[in-house]
Design an enzyme around this catalytic site. Structure first.
Site, PDB file in Angstrom:
ATOM      1  CG  ASP A 163      -2.014  -1.035   1.154  1.00  0.00           C
ATOM      2  OD1 ASP A 163      -2.454  -1.365   0.038  1.00  0.00           O
ATOM      3  OD2 ASP A 163      -2.459  -1.505   2.219  1.00  0.00           O
ATOM      4  CG  ASP A 173      -6.558  -1.689  -1.401  1.00  0.00           C
ATOM      5  OD1 ASP A 173      -6.795  -2.913  -1.498  1.00  0.00           O
ATOM      6  OD2 ASP A 173      -5.594  -1.235  -0.746  1.00  0.00           O
TER       7      ASP A 173
END
Length: 166
Positions: free
Chosen positions: A123, A141
């Protein structure tokens, strides 16, 4: 009947592929140019911050002993299979549902790759306001969230899905 209505929703897999390439390229760039937990200020409310997520959304289950890697991978594989099956049954002209399924599919596969290859998800997109910080996330995401929003939109406004006649 239009040509698009005659084709199955599988023609929308181009969108999944495009997002998978963007997700993979962005994660590769972050891994090759940043150290873990490095942060680069971009805007007053946005940083690129490289982190590893061992869990699911919002780091759910990240403190567990490792079983969550396989559990979340099985869920991603199952959901991906269902999405491909649903795309095959939908006419390509059902743009909202086909787009939604393709987005969620790309996100599921993008994060599945990370989980299987690294054991965690990469991330790096980090939004914040003053001392409030939204958990870092990635393109996969984002695709899942936009796809889920489209599914909700379709549930309230769309017509009922019709199966593609092969």
């Amino acid at each position: 009947m239009s040509k698009l209505a005659q084709k199955s929703g599988l023609v929308w897999l181009w969108l999944s592929l495009l997002l998978l390439v963007a997700d993979f390229a962005s994660k590769t760039l972050v891994v090759n140019t940043m150290n873990l937990r490095d942060s680069i200020d971009i805007l007053p409310f946005f940083n690129l911050t490289y982190v590893h997520n061992y869990g699911a959304a919002f780091s759910f289950l990240s403190d567990e002993s490792g079983w969550q890697r396989w559990f979340l991978s099985i869920i991603a594989i199952t959901i991906s299979g269902l999405l491909i099956w649903w795309l095959k049954r939908l006419p390509a002209s059902n743009k909202i549902l086909c787009g939604a399924y393709s987005l969620v599919l790309a996100g599921a596969i993008g994060n599945l790759y990370d989980r299987m290859y690294y054991g965690y998800v990469i991330d790096f997109l980090h939004f914040y306001y003053e001392s409030w910080h939204f958990p870092a996330f990635n393109i996969a995401d984002s695709a899942i969230c936009v796809g889920a929003a489209l599914l909700l939109f379709d549930a309230f406004t769309g017509e009922s899905p019709k199966e593609h006649k092969a």
